[in-house]
Design an enzyme around this catalytic site. Sequence first.
Site, PDB file in Angstrom:
ATOM      1  N   GLU A 408      48.732  67.638 -58.878  1.00 14.47           N
ATOM      2  CA  GLU A 408      49.540  67.731 -60.101  1.00 14.47           C
ATOM      3  C   GLU A 408      50.995  67.454 -59.788  1.00 14.47           C
ATOM      4  O   GLU A 408      51.485  67.787 -58.714  1.00 14.47           O
ATOM      5  CB  GLU A 408      49.416  69.134 -60.705  1.00 14.47           C
ATOM      6  CG  GLU A 408      48.325  69.260 -61.751  1.00 14.47           C
ATOM      7  CD  GLU A 408      48.808  68.797 -63.129  1.00 14.47           C
ATOM      8  OE1 GLU A 408      49.714  67.935 -63.187  1.00 14.47           O
ATOM      9  OE2 GLU A 408      48.275  69.293 -64.132  1.00 14.47           O
ATOM     10  N   ASP A 409      51.706  66.879 -60.759  1.00 10.23           N
ATOM     11  CA  ASP A 409      53.128  66.624 -60.574  1.00 10.23           C
ATOM     12  C   ASP A 409      53.958  67.875 -60.824  1.00 10.23           C
ATOM     13  O   ASP A 409      54.832  68.225 -60.037  1.00 10.23           O
ATOM     14  CB  ASP A 409      53.597  65.470 -61.478  1.00 10.23           C
ATOM     15  CG  ASP A 409      53.232  65.685 -62.947  1.00 10.23           C
ATOM     16  OD1 ASP A 409      52.468  66.625 -63.240  1.00 10.23           O
ATOM     17  OD2 ASP A 409      53.699  64.908 -63.798  1.00 10.23           O
ATOM     18  N   ASP A 412      54.319  73.979 -65.648  1.00  9.79           N
ATOM     19  CA  ASP A 412      55.243  74.843 -66.390  1.00  9.79           C
ATOM     20  C   ASP A 412      54.464  75.979 -67.045  1.00  9.79           C
ATOM     21  O   ASP A 412      54.310  77.037 -66.455  1.00  9.79           O
ATOM     22  CB  ASP A 412      56.123  74.065 -67.369  1.00  9.79           C
ATOM     23  CG  ASP A 412      55.359  73.068 -68.204  1.00  9.79           C
ATOM     24  OD1 ASP A 412      54.149  73.244 -68.408  1.00  9.79           O
ATOM     25  OD2 ASP A 412      55.988  72.122 -68.693  1.00  9.79           O
ATOM     26  N   PHE A 461      63.849  70.581 -67.809  1.00 11.58           N
ATOM     27  CA  PHE A 461      63.046  69.373 -67.897  1.00 11.58           C
ATOM     28  C   PHE A 461      63.560  68.375 -66.865  1.00 11.58           C
ATOM     29  O   PHE A 461      64.770  68.161 -66.735  1.00 11.58           O
ATOM     30  CB  PHE A 461      63.116  68.759 -69.296  1.00 11.58           C
ATOM     31  CG  PHE A 461      62.036  67.728 -69.526  1.00 11.58           C
ATOM     32  CD1 PHE A 461      60.761  68.127 -69.880  1.00 11.58           C
ATOM     33  CD2 PHE A 461      62.294  66.387 -69.352  1.00 11.58           C
ATOM     34  CE1 PHE A 461      59.759  67.188 -70.075  1.00 11.58           C
ATOM     35  CE2 PHE A 461      61.299  65.440 -69.547  1.00 11.58           C
ATOM     36  CZ  PHE A 461      60.019  65.848 -69.905  1.00 11.58           C
ATOM     37  N   ASP A 468      58.243  61.544 -66.296  1.00  9.75           N
ATOM     38  CA  ASP A 468      58.904  60.697 -67.297  1.00  9.75           C
ATOM     39  C   ASP A 468      59.303  61.495 -68.520  1.00  9.75           C
ATOM     40  O   ASP A 468      58.933  62.661 -68.688  1.00  9.75           O
ATOM     41  CB  ASP A 468      57.933  59.607 -67.756  1.00  9.75           C
ATOM     42  CG  ASP A 468      56.891  60.161 -68.733  1.00  9.75           C
ATOM     43  OD1 ASP A 468      56.821  59.665 -69.868  1.00  9.75           O
ATOM     44  OD2 ASP A 468      56.147  61.105 -68.354  1.00  9.75           O
ATOM     45  N   ARG A 474      60.254  57.101 -64.537  1.00  3.16           N
ATOM     46  CA  ARG A 474      59.287  57.414 -63.477  1.00  3.16           C
ATOM     47  C   ARG A 474      59.706  56.830 -62.132  1.00  3.16           C
ATOM     48  O   ARG A 474      59.369  57.368 -61.079  1.00  3.16           O
ATOM     49  CB  ARG A 474      57.898  56.874 -63.832  1.00  3.16           C
ATOM     50  CG  ARG A 474      57.238  57.495 -65.043  1.00  3.16           C
ATOM     51  CD  ARG A 474      55.782  57.030 -65.140  1.00  3.16           C
ATOM     52  NE  ARG A 474      55.174  57.347 -66.425  1.00  3.16           N
ATOM     53  CZ  ARG A 474      54.616  58.507 -66.734  1.00  3.16           C
ATOM     54  NH1 ARG A 474      54.614  59.479 -65.843  1.00  3.16           N
ATOM     55  NH2 ARG A 474      54.075  58.690 -67.925  1.00  3.16           N
TER      56      ARG A 474
END
Length: 489
Positions: A408-409, A412, A461, A468, A474
């Site tokens: 996973e990137d 949250d 964020f 992105d 990205r």
Amino acid sequence: MVNELLLRCTFPPAGSALDCAVSGGADSLALLVLATAAGCRVTAIHVDHGMRIGSAAEADVVAAAADAMGAKFVSETVEVTMGSNVEARARAARFAVLPEGTSTGHTMDDQAETILINLLRGAGSDGLAGMEPGPAHPILSLRRNETHSLCAVMGLIPVEDPSNDDPAFVRNRVRHELLPLCADVAGRDPVPLLARQAGVLRDESSLLDALATEAARDPLDARSVAALPVALARRSVRQWLRASDPGDYPPSLAEVERVLAVASGSVVATEIAGGRRVRRSGGRLAVDAGRSGSVPSVTRDETAAVVPKWAQPQVGPVLVDAERLAVRVAELGAQITADYADDPPLLVAVLKGAMLFMSDLCRAIELPVDVDFMAVSSYGSATKTSGVVRIVKDLDSELEGRHVLVVEDIIDSGLTLNYLRRYLNARAPKSVEVCALLVKEGEQRVELDLRYVGFQIPASFVVGYGLDVAEQYRNLPGVHLYLGPDGDG
């Protein structure tokens, strides 16, 4: 008043040397008054964390009180920067400079808060037993209102710490929100009830400890620990972990369960709190600092104002640069290589955000891994997750009987990952673990068990390195703060 309060305290005998941690607040000043009244040879130790303007002047308050009480005074200074997990880092820095066995001014109200915090952490019965009464916590039977009254009687003006009202800290929310709600629901003061319950659980925990010690003579023998009844196995693991690192908090249930998975042979190793790593080798359990130590925490203070012109003004300073990303990905790759050496996993990247992370991570793993891709959506073009998860692209690979490692990137709320985990587990894999590059501090709305984490970052964020907003940015080589269309954050 002093004599009445002393009857409920647990100070050592008169004439004993006693170090007392005194911040200048009402509880610690009451500790100082009562310790000297008990006839102890007191040294008041003040620790300045340097986190507030004017905090150095608080040492003068403690010095004056110590002088009035006939106690010695020592001042210590530590450096704690603001950022993620600051409460735990401040506590660790404070205890690092305090002598072993230092008395603290924890009251019955603190005990109740600690019990509720441990309950929320899933710490088990020893966590719910709270703090042990004795010389280390000599005023544990007193209430917070009594320490304030004592200070007033003695003419002492306590230091008011504004951080005690900051809802960013879990303990403050428990104090100002959860305990009053419990009182409203129960129709009574829950603090004495929780403290009394802690005493009962402390006795029961002692019995379980004795039974676990008898049943697991060698707690490092993985096979014998795994063969124990689950209650004794958990107790044995808790005893061992606490002995290896006797911190403020007992290990959580999730950590204990992960270690038991190592003991049973389901996994080779696992990460636990404090940057420690539990592994199994030759049928023996061992705990060490791990290949990469604790999960790095990144704060806004560390951001560097390096932003390509083409991304300005929407993109802010870099939070994690390309060099730091490369080092951490290499560390994660080495951990995964060691953990899955006998049975390489299927790497499942969550598109599109994890594409660059997946590319670098799989090259850092020295095993013949397979890769596959899923696409899920909960953001759309927004900067906040909607909580509604949509499977956009499913896997091509069969999962039954295989180890699966989800790449996973960013995590949250955790809702998307929670859904994804249940979805994959329905296909009967041997295991499903997660490797997340970034975890937003304090944003999780569900409990997550993350095997590998790259960085903990502020709840902001971010874009870059695959992440992105509306399909842009990205290709930034680092992770940047996103300021918005107008560039004003």
